[in-house]
Design an enzyme around this catalytic site. Sequence first.
Site, PDB file in Angstrom:
ATOM      1  CG  ASP A 140       1.854 -25.926 -29.083  1.00 37.09           C
ATOM      2  OD1 ASP A 140       1.553 -26.341 -30.223  1.00 37.09           O
ATOM      3  OD2 ASP A 140       1.198 -26.235 -28.058  1.00 37.09           O
ATOM      4  CB  ILE A 141      -1.029 -23.152 -25.411  1.00 34.35           C
ATOM      5  CG1 ILE A 141      -1.473 -22.448 -24.151  1.00 34.35           C
ATOM      6  CG2 ILE A 141      -1.857 -24.398 -25.684  1.00 34.35           C
ATOM      7  CD1 ILE A 141      -2.881 -21.855 -24.234  1.00 34.35           C
ATOM      8  CG  ASN A 199       0.203 -32.994 -36.713  1.00 35.78           C
ATOM      9  OD1 ASN A 199       1.061 -33.784 -37.090  1.00 35.78           O
ATOM     10  ND2 ASN A 199       0.243 -32.406 -35.532  1.00 35.78           N
ATOM     11  N   GLY A 228      -3.470 -36.247 -36.485  1.00 38.31           N
ATOM     12  CA  GLY A 228      -3.464 -35.605 -35.169  1.00 38.31           C
ATOM     13  C   GLY A 228      -3.774 -34.123 -35.202  1.00 38.31           C
ATOM     14  CD  GLN A 229      -5.489 -29.948 -39.455  1.00 37.96           C
ATOM     15  OE1 GLN A 229      -5.568 -30.799 -40.347  1.00 37.96           O
ATOM     16  NE2 GLN A 229      -5.571 -28.641 -39.683  1.00 37.96           N
ATOM     17  CG  HIS A 289      -0.914 -25.468 -36.992  1.00 39.23           C
ATOM     18  ND1 HIS A 289      -2.258 -25.696 -37.256  1.00 39.23           N
ATOM     19  CD2 HIS A 289      -0.507 -26.480 -36.196  1.00 39.23           C
ATOM     20  CE1 HIS A 289      -2.635 -26.788 -36.632  1.00 39.23           C
ATOM     21  NE2 HIS A 289      -1.597 -27.306 -35.986  1.00 39.23           N
ATOM     22  CG  LEU A 290       6.128 -25.847 -40.392  1.00 41.73           C
ATOM     23  CD1 LEU A 290       5.892 -27.242 -40.985  1.00 41.73           C
ATOM     24  CD2 LEU A 290       7.017 -25.034 -41.325  1.00 41.73           C
ATOM     25  CG  HIS A 291       3.404 -28.648 -34.862  1.00 36.22           C
ATOM     26  ND1 HIS A 291       2.933 -28.539 -33.566  1.00 36.22           N
ATOM     27  CD2 HIS A 291       2.333 -28.984 -35.616  1.00 36.22           C
ATOM     28  CE1 HIS A 291       1.629 -28.821 -33.547  1.00 36.22           C
ATOM     29  NE2 HIS A 291       1.241 -29.091 -34.777  1.00 36.22           N
TER      30      HIS A 291
END
Length: 113
Positions: A29-30, A86, A92-93, A99-101
């Site tokens: 993640d950036i 999310n 909070g998307q 995508h899976l965090h």
Amino acid sequence: MSSLFTKIINRQIPADIVYEDKEIIAFNDINPQAPVHILIVPKKEIKTLNDLNIDDQEIIGKMFLTAKKLAVKLSIDKTGYRTVFNCNEHGGQTVFHIHLHLLGGRQLVWPPG
Ligand code: AMP
């Protein structure tokens, strides 16, 4: 128009890729929220969890298996980690390509804010 993550898949935008196969890509993640914060993304563009259909069962399973494998590889499997999808505004998307965090490497608080 292709999503931000499709642009990463197509190498139009750079990313720190940690895993890739035919169906899945995973990259750091950036804006990491933990020492380990990886996004696991299906190459198939699915906007939100609400857009999942029966054909997507397998890819969702593969995303979780990828999370588990990365957790072992990064040695956070024993200390623990969190996986999060999310969905839409209240979830909070911000990127509309599911995508899976995978978060770990520190004590995570619960419940989330
Ligand atoms: P979400 O808010 O669940 O949609 O998550 C989107 C995530 O994508 C956020 O954690 C962002 O920090 C991350 N993100 C946005 N742009 C990029 C990028 N170019 N490379 C890597 N991660 C990104």
